[in-house]
Design a protein around this motif. Structure first.
Motif, PDB file in Angstrom:
ATOM      1  N   THR A   1       0.836  -1.208   0.000  1.00  0.00           N
ATOM      2  CA  THR A   1       0.000   0.000   0.000  1.00  0.00           C
ATOM      3  C   THR A   1       0.869   1.255   0.000  1.00  0.00           C
ATOM      4  O   THR A   1       0.495   2.271  -0.582  1.00  0.00           O
ATOM      5  CB  THR A   1      -0.966   0.031   1.202  1.00  0.00           C
ATOM      6  OG1 THR A   1      -0.201  -0.092   2.404  1.00  0.00           O
ATOM      7  CG2 THR A   1      -1.968  -1.095   1.138  1.00  0.00           C
ATOM      8  N   GLY A   2       2.059   1.174   0.643  1.00  0.00           N
ATOM      9  CA  GLY A   2       2.975   2.323   0.638  1.00  0.00           C
ATOM     10  C   GLY A   2       3.484   2.619  -0.760  1.00  0.00           C
ATOM     11  O   GLY A   2       3.519   3.778  -1.194  1.00  0.00           O
ATOM     12  N   LEU A   3       3.870   1.569  -1.484  1.00  0.00           N
ATOM     13  CA  LEU A   3       4.346   1.745  -2.863  1.00  0.00           C
ATOM     14  C   LEU A   3       3.230   2.302  -3.739  1.00  0.00           C
ATOM     15  O   LEU A   3       3.451   3.179  -4.575  1.00  0.00           O
ATOM     16  CB  LEU A   3       4.833   0.397  -3.410  1.00  0.00           C
ATOM     17  CG  LEU A   3       5.537   0.435  -4.759  1.00  0.00           C
ATOM     18  CD1 LEU A   3       6.852   1.191  -4.657  1.00  0.00           C
ATOM     19  CD2 LEU A   3       5.797  -0.975  -5.276  1.00  0.00           C
ATOM     20  N   HIS A   4       2.005   1.805  -3.498  1.00  0.00           N
ATOM     21  CA  HIS A   4       0.859   2.314  -4.257  1.00  0.00           C
ATOM     22  C   HIS A   4       0.623   3.791  -3.934  1.00  0.00           C
ATOM     23  O   HIS A   4       0.407   4.604  -4.842  1.00  0.00           O
ATOM     24  CB  HIS A   4      -0.393   1.489  -3.927  1.00  0.00           C
ATOM     25  CG  HIS A   4      -1.630   2.018  -4.565  1.00  0.00           C
ATOM     26  ND1 HIS A   4      -2.514   2.831  -3.901  1.00  0.00           N
ATOM     27  CD2 HIS A   4      -2.115   1.887  -5.826  1.00  0.00           C
ATOM     28  CE1 HIS A   4      -3.487   3.160  -4.721  1.00  0.00           C
ATOM     29  NE2 HIS A   4      -3.283   2.605  -5.882  1.00  0.00           N
ATOM     30  N   ALA A   5       0.713   4.142  -2.639  1.00  0.00           N
ATOM     31  CA  ALA A   5       0.493   5.539  -2.241  1.00  0.00           C
ATOM     32  C   ALA A   5       1.560   6.442  -2.859  1.00  0.00           C
ATOM     33  O   ALA A   5       1.270   7.576  -3.261  1.00  0.00           O
ATOM     34  CB  ALA A   5       0.495   5.662  -0.717  1.00  0.00           C
ATOM     35  N   ALA A   6       2.807   5.944  -2.955  1.00  0.00           N
ATOM     36  CA  ALA A   6       3.876   6.738  -3.572  1.00  0.00           C
ATOM     37  C   ALA A   6       3.551   6.989  -5.050  1.00  0.00           C
ATOM     38  O   ALA A   6       3.732   8.109  -5.550  1.00  0.00           O
ATOM     39  CB  ALA A   6       5.213   6.010  -3.439  1.00  0.00           C
TER      40      ALA A   6
END
Lengths: 209, 95
Positions: free
Chosen positions: A150-155
């Protein structure tokens, strides 16, 4: 066909340039797919290795927050698609407004996601920080994968919001003549929708299964 | 080539929202092994609608469609080989 102002150096006409730009973007999307694909594969193997831990972990996620966020991203994709239509029609004002709506919905997703992260932090689910992890060790691995994916997606979404904001500003200032540069808007749209599609798979994989 | 229009986009959006409702509903039914199959199928349906209409594959040339499909094809190789290895190992679900 005569060369118009929007056709750049190596291309002879707009159709050729449009084809090359679209092809390049899809190649980029394919490479992005490999990046996210590896994480999805990790999640799949984790689930096969320890289905019980995966179920326990999944039950600790906020299903409705994720669902609302999915709807928010779908709506942002509609706004982005309508911005491309307005750009093709050579109408800068609606294009700007749809782009601003897209960026606003993207921001709304991030705010909800941050709120969700905060809840997880307070429950001790965030690895390495905050209260001690309340569940068994194998379950903690799920949350590592959850925060990485989810962090990579948010980035990616953050970059998308910045790009959409830049296009909105340039369109509003008439720095991006339309419909001549509609191809660039399409490229922006392809990236935005791709980030949406990644979430469409993250949501069931993490929250629902 | 078919050109996109706002009505088609709106219908795609509505279909995606309906599918989102369906996926949350399916997750609450407690279907066991069928649950991931259905949920991922619904996700794939939404992804196809978005790629075909919003990402303009409907208007795209065969070459562009092939490149888009190639990304998926490489992903199938990645998942296929790793999961074959995993499932065939002794101690795995099949072994």
């Amino acid at each position: 066909m005569s060369r118009s102002g929007a056709v750049a150096e190596p291309f002879t006409d707009e159709a050729q340039q449009h084809e090359a730009a679209t092809l390049g973007l899809w190649l980029f999307i394919a490479s992005e797919l490999m990046l996210f694909g590896a994480i999805f594969l990790g999640l799949a193997v984790y689930r096969l290795a320890d289905p019980a831990a995966a179920t326990i972990a999944s039950d600790h996620l906020h299903l409705w927050l994720g669902g609302v966020n999915t709807a928010v991203l779908l709506t942002s994709s509609l706004a982005m698609a309508l911005a491309v239509l307005a750009a093709r029609a050579g109408r800068p004002r609606p294009t700007t407004l749809w782009l601003l709506a897209t960026a606003a919905l993207g921001l709304m997703f991030l705010v909800l996601k941050a709120y969700e992260y905060r809840l997880e932090y307070l429950e001790g689910l965030m690895p390495g920080v905050g209260p001690p992890f309340p569940l068994d060790r194998p379950v903690e691995l799920f949350f590592n994968l959850y925060f990485v994916s989810t962090g990579l997606h948010a980035a990616h979404l953050t970059l998308g919001i910045a790009a959409v904001g830049l296009f909105a500003w340039r369109t509003a200032r008439r720095r991006l003549p339309l419909p001549e540069h509609a191809t660039r808007m399409e490229g922006l749209g392809i990236y935005w929708h791709f980030v949406d599609v990644v979430w469409l798979f993250l949501y069931p994989t993490l929250y629902l299964i | 080539m078919p050109r996109s229009n706002a009505l088609a986009f709106f219908l795609v959006y509505l279909a995606c929202l309906v599918l989102l409702g369906a996926t949350i509903g399916v997750a609450h039914l407690g279907l066991g092994a069928l649950n991931p199959v259905l949920n991922l199928s619904i996700a794939a349906a939404k992804a196809f609608l978005i790629m075909w209409f919003f990402m303009h594959l409907r208007e795209g040339s065969t070459l562009v469609r092939l490149v888009a499909f190639a990304g998926l094809f490489w992903l199938i190789i990645l998942f296929g080989l790793v999961l074959t290895d995993w499932l065939a190992r002794s101690g795995g679900p099949l072994g």
